[in-house]
Design a protein around this motif. Structure first.
Motif, PDB file in Angstrom:
ATOM      1  N   MET A   1       0.719  -1.213   0.124  1.00 40.48           N
ATOM      2  CA  MET A   1       0.014  -0.029   0.010  1.00 40.48           C
ATOM      3  C   MET A   1       0.732   1.204   0.053  1.00 40.48           C
ATOM      4  O   MET A   1       0.534   2.549  -0.642  1.00 40.48           O
ATOM      5  N   GLU A   2       2.081   1.232   0.682  1.00 41.00           N
ATOM      6  CA  GLU A   2       2.583   2.581   0.812  1.00 41.00           C
ATOM      7  C   GLU A   2       3.411   2.769  -0.532  1.00 41.00           C
ATOM      8  O   GLU A   2       3.432   4.112  -1.125  1.00 41.00           O
TER       9      GLU A   2
ATOM     10  N   SER B   1      -4.892  15.319  -3.233  1.00 37.21           N
ATOM     11  CA  SER B   1      -4.067  14.552  -2.465  1.00 37.21           C
ATOM     12  C   SER B   1      -5.068  13.282  -2.253  1.00 37.21           C
ATOM     13  O   SER B   1      -6.158  13.131  -2.689  1.00 37.21           O
ATOM     14  N   LEU B   2      -4.260  12.006  -1.790  1.00 36.19           N
ATOM     15  CA  LEU B   2      -4.660  10.957  -1.700  1.00 36.19           C
ATOM     16  C   LEU B   2      -5.991  11.049  -0.516  1.00 36.19           C
ATOM     17  O   LEU B   2      -7.021  10.498  -0.961  1.00 36.19           O
ATOM     18  N   SER B   3      -5.968  12.029   0.134  1.00 35.60           N
ATOM     19  CA  SER B   3      -7.137  12.308   1.305  1.00 35.60           C
ATOM     20  C   SER B   3      -8.291  12.866   0.779  1.00 35.60           C
ATOM     21  O   SER B   3      -9.464  12.831   1.253  1.00 35.60           O
TER      22      SER B   3
ATOM     23  N   ARG C   1      -6.059   1.803  -6.487  1.00 33.54           N
ATOM     24  CA  ARG C   1      -5.133   1.110  -5.680  1.00 33.54           C
ATOM     25  C   ARG C   1      -5.020  -0.216  -6.317  1.00 33.54           C
ATOM     26  O   ARG C   1      -3.686  -0.596  -6.834  1.00 33.54           O
TER      27      ARG C   1
ATOM     28  N   ILE D   1       0.546   6.837  -6.943  1.00 28.08           N
ATOM     29  CA  ILE D   1      -0.608   7.440  -7.190  1.00 28.08           C
ATOM     30  C   ILE D   1      -0.280   9.006  -6.762  1.00 28.08           C
ATOM     31  O   ILE D   1      -0.868   9.863  -7.644  1.00 28.08           O
ATOM     32  N   ALA D   2       0.127   9.365  -5.523  1.00 30.22           N
ATOM     33  CA  ALA D   2       0.352  10.720  -5.107  1.00 30.22           C
ATOM     34  C   ALA D   2       0.929  11.562  -6.252  1.00 30.22           C
ATOM     35  O   ALA D   2       0.631  12.447  -6.460  1.00 30.22           O
TER      36      ALA D   2
ATOM     37  N   ARG E   1     -13.186   7.112  -0.955  1.00 34.49           N
ATOM     38  CA  ARG E   1     -12.654   5.700  -0.488  1.00 34.49           C
ATOM     39  C   ARG E   1     -12.890   4.804  -1.519  1.00 34.49           C
ATOM     40  O   ARG E   1     -11.893   3.995  -2.028  1.00 34.49           O
TER      41      ARG E   1
ATOM     42  N   LEU F   1     -10.368   5.530  -4.407  1.00 36.35           N
ATOM     43  CA  LEU F   1      -8.778   5.061  -3.909  1.00 36.35           C
ATOM     44  C   LEU F   1      -8.830   3.800  -4.136  1.00 36.35           C
ATOM     45  O   LEU F   1      -7.703   3.198  -4.400  1.00 36.35           O
ATOM     46  N   SER F   2     -10.054   2.842  -3.794  1.00 37.08           N
ATOM     47  CA  SER F   2      -9.929   1.292  -3.782  1.00 37.08           C
ATOM     48  C   SER F   2      -9.516   0.907  -5.434  1.00 37.08           C
ATOM     49  O   SER F   2      -8.716   0.228  -5.427  1.00 37.08           O
TER      50      SER F   2
ATOM     51  N   ASP G   1       0.422   3.858  -2.927  1.00 36.81           N
ATOM     52  CA  ASP G   1      -0.060   5.303  -2.756  1.00 36.81           C
ATOM     53  C   ASP G   1       0.831   6.257  -3.157  1.00 36.81           C
ATOM     54  O   ASP G   1       0.452   7.219  -3.705  1.00 36.81           O
TER      55      ASP G   1
END
Length: 160
Positions: free
Chosen positions: A77-78, A93-95, A106, A84-85, A99, A102-103, A81
């Motif tokens: 995941m790190e 941003s990812l935030s 990912r 992606i970022a 959700r 993002l899923s 991410d």
């Protein structure tokens, strides 16, 4: 041959597509609950794998592809991410992603990073289609995955 048979993808491809949908759902549930995907995936699959398979008109999922996807996303995941970022435009941003977006992203990025036997354009197309099914912004998901694919699979994405 009837029209339905002509428009359907081959069964192995549909099994993989159904597995992608299940992996996105497992990844989403992990994100929502904070639980590791490996903890609740068996229960999730016992109750919902049939629905995913049915939606793609196959008897069962491609379990090898599914397991590789959701476990790979959980384990990497790190790095995913980070991939992606760097592809998000300024101000994002990812935030800020939903959700479910993002899923989907990912899972798509994991496949692009770790499954070179699957054509990049096919993976981007598949996850863009899944993003539509999941109610995401298809153009956004497609753009992010396309940028990731171009950064990871440079030679493949240069081909016309």
């Amino acid at each position: 041959m009837n029209v339905e048979k002509q428009t359907l993808k081959a069964v192995p491809v549909r099994r993989r597509s159904a597995s992608r949908l299940a992996a996105v759902q497992i990844t989403y549930q992990s994100l929502i609950t904070g639980q590791k995907a490996t903890i609740f995936a068996p229960q999730f699959l016992a109750h919902y794998a049939g629905d995913a398979a049915k939606s793609f008109k196959v008897k069962e999922l491609d379990h090898q592809h599914l397991d590789t996807l959701f476990m790979g996303v959980a384990n990497d995941m790190e790095e995913i991410d980070a991939s992606i970022a760097v592809q998000l435009v300024d101000g994002w941003s990812l935030s800020r992603l939903t959700r479910v977006e993002l899923s989907v992203i990912r899972c798509g990025v994991y496949e692009l990073r770790s499954m070179p036997h699957i054509p990049a354009r096919a993976a981007v197309s598949e996850y863009s289609s899944l993003s539509d099914v999941c109610g995401c912004d298809v153009g956004f998901v497609n753009a992010v995955l396309d940028r990731v694919a171009r950064s990871i699979r440079v030679a493949e994405m240069k081909k016309i």
